[in-house]
Design an enzyme around this catalytic site. Structure first.
Site, PDB file in Angstrom:
ATOM      1  N   LYS A  16       0.986  -1.321  -0.039  1.00 44.47           N
ATOM      2  CA  LYS A  16       0.013   0.029   0.072  1.00 44.47           C
ATOM      3  C   LYS A  16       0.908   1.416  -0.062  1.00 44.47           C
ATOM      4  O   LYS A  16       2.107   1.253   0.100  1.00 44.47           O
ATOM      5  CB  LYS A  16      -0.981  -0.032   1.120  1.00 44.47           C
ATOM      6  CG  LYS A  16      -1.937  -1.191   1.149  1.00 44.47           C
ATOM      7  CD  LYS A  16      -2.953  -1.099   0.105  1.00 44.47           C
ATOM      8  CE  LYS A  16      -3.728  -2.308  -0.420  1.00 44.47           C
ATOM      9  NZ  LYS A  16      -4.323  -3.169   0.687  1.00 44.47           N
TER      10      LYS A  16
HETATM   11  C1  LIG Z   1      -5.609  -4.259   0.944  1.00 40.83           C
HETATM   12  C2  LIG Z   1      -6.919  -4.259   1.005  1.00 40.83           C
HETATM   13  C3  LIG Z   1      -7.885  -4.413   2.167  1.00 40.83           C
HETATM   14  C4  LIG Z   1      -7.323  -5.359   3.194  1.00 40.83           C
HETATM   15  O1  LIG Z   1      -6.100  -4.687   3.866  1.00 40.83           O
HETATM   16  P1  LIG Z   1      -5.373  -5.415   4.973  1.00 40.83           P
HETATM   17  O2  LIG Z   1      -4.482  -4.416   5.769  1.00 40.83           O
HETATM   18  O3  LIG Z   1      -4.283  -6.119   4.236  1.00 40.83           O
HETATM   19  O4  LIG Z   1      -6.409  -6.272   5.774  1.00 40.83           O
HETATM   20  C5  LIG Z   1      -9.185  -4.034   2.124  1.00 40.83           C
HETATM   21  N1  LIG Z   1      -9.791  -3.675   1.027  1.00 40.83           N
HETATM   22  C6  LIG Z   1      -8.919  -3.120   0.082  1.00 40.83           C
HETATM   23  C7  LIG Z   1      -9.837  -2.478  -1.116  1.00 40.83           C
HETATM   24  C8  LIG Z   1      -7.776  -3.624   0.021  1.00 40.83           C
HETATM   25  O5  LIG Z   1      -6.952  -3.062  -1.254  1.00 40.83           O
END
Ligand SMILES: *Cc1c(COP(=O)(O)O)cnc(C)c1O
Length: 395
Positions: free
Chosen positions: A197
């Site tokens: 991210k």
């Molecule tokens: C990455 C992601 C999540 C989950 O995030 P985590 O921190 O891995 O639990 C949820 N929604 C979207 C749209 C994502 O891209």
């Protein structure tokens, strides 16, 4: 898939230089911060988590931020803290990561998919309106790739039908809509700090809450349902009794994670500028290919440039999966965000989801591909991605 389909001769990059998709940018400050926490031996939830929460809240212009160990946890607690559960419906998009609907299911509620807009890949407010029933309790928009949803339309719908809004901001840390920051429209906004991210804490997440009561509830639920500031009980203020006042979870963030997040947050805007320039470079370089380019932000929108997702068109010589294989053969790492949720066996079997329920999302899921967009990419890396994608797409 035939060998011929991916045999492109000498690859653009060598095998030993394989470009890993979504590798995070980790600097010396992150390393020093983690080492500092280890030396102090405060490795659990402590002062750095507090500092990270405050810094993140300040960046987002929000008064209440609660750090947790993932965005999935953030979404789960958000739904629970609004009292949404069995018998309730939550409307979300067919074009998102599985965690968005899993969180709804874990809370005991029923996810209802609405289709997305083919240009923005974001929840289409008209499709949402069609899915509202007496059981609907919330709308859960996802700001896809970092482009904001049509929040005016969604908030208007929510107000008219007295629905909560929970924003999935996993892609949208830097996103703004009409000057307002993503995650501050609804009652709650959920962020991810997963490895790929825009800001990483290795694993981690954050919730922005509209008011203190919600923030307190989230904090409690994130740590066993224990009363306020339970993490301080072994600090230099001496042992403190705690009360268990709720059935909570074990979703707290640790100081080791916050130590990574603090310098990442300081570099956020600099990295955003870098990704924006890569994104623009890709848009120009791929304008003549048989792909639909990702939507540009409108003048009242600020894009977070989290993902670069061209759509391989049906009239292209290669299928999406052939393009994925061919890029891998060029030693360029790629991703898919996402195959539509209705295509996964678990949801088809247990919820009866079908492609015809969300035809736009299903079509996007068949053709979309994600190219590397990390600020850690060198100019050379970016040139390789461009050369490889053009080659694979027949130019
Ligand atoms: C990455 C992601 C999540 C989950 O995030 P985590 O921190 O891995 O639990 C949820 N929604 C979207 C749209 C994502 O891209």
């Amino acid at each position: 898939m035939s060998k011929l389909a991916i045999d492109g001769g000498k690859p653009v990059r060598s095998r030993k230089n394989f470009l890993v998709f979504g590798a995070p940018q980790i600097g010396s400050e992150e390393i020093a911060g983690v080492v500092d926490s280890l030396r102090r031996r405060w490795v659990g939830t402590g002062p750095k988590v507090s500092e990270f929460e405050q810094a993140f809240a300040r960046y987002k212009g929000s008064s209440h931020a609660v750090a947790v160990n993932s965005c999935t946890a953030a979404l789960h607690l958000s739904i629970l803290s609004l009292g949404i559960g069995p018998g309730d419906e939550v409307i979300t998009t067919g074009m998102t990561f599985c965690a968005t609907v899993n969180a709804i299911l874990h809370a005991g509620a029923t996810p209802v998919l609405a289709d997305c807009d083919p240009r923005t890949l974001n929840l289409d407010p008209n499709q949402v309106a069609r899915k509202i029933t007496k059981r609907t309790k919330a709308i859960l928009p996802v700001h896809f790739a970092g482009l904001p949803c049509d929040m005016n339309a969604l908030m208007k719908l929510a107000k008219a039908h007295r629905l909560h809004v929970i924003e999935d901001c996993a892609h949208a840390i830097e996103t703004e809509y009409r000057g307002r920051k993503a995650g501050t429209f609804g009652a709650l906004g959920c962020f991810s700090f997963y490895a790929t991210k825009n800001l990483t804490t290795a694993e981690g997440g954050m919730v922005l809450a509209k008011n203190e009561a919600l923030a307190d509830k989230l904090k409690r639920l994130a740590l066993h349902g224990m009363s306020k500031d339970a993490w301080k009980r072994y600090s230099d203020s001496g042992y403190l009794h705690y009360d268990v006042v709720d059935l909570g979870y074990k979703y707290n963030m640790t100081d080791l994670q916050a130590a990574i997040g603090l310098p990442q947050l300081r570099r956020l805007e600099k990295n955003w500028k870098r990704r924006r320039s890569l994104w623009k470079k890709y848009q120009e370089a791929f304008a003549d290919l048989p792909v639909d380019l990702p939507a540009e932000p409108l003048s009242h929108e600020r894009h977070a440039y989290h993902l670069y997702t061209p759509l391989v068109r049906k009239d292209s010589k290669r299928s999406r999966d052939q393009v994925l294989a061919a890029l891998t053969a060029e030693n360029i790492g790629v991703g898919v965000h996402y195959r539509a949720l209705c295509d996964h066996p678990y949801y088809r079997t247990t919820l009866g989801w079908k492609r015809k329920d969300v035809p736009v999302a299903a079509g996007i899921g068949d053709g979309t591909i994600s190219l590397p967009l990390s600020p850690a990419l060198s100019d050379r890396d970016v040139d390789d991605v461009i050369a490889a994608f053009r080659k694979v797409m027949g130019k």
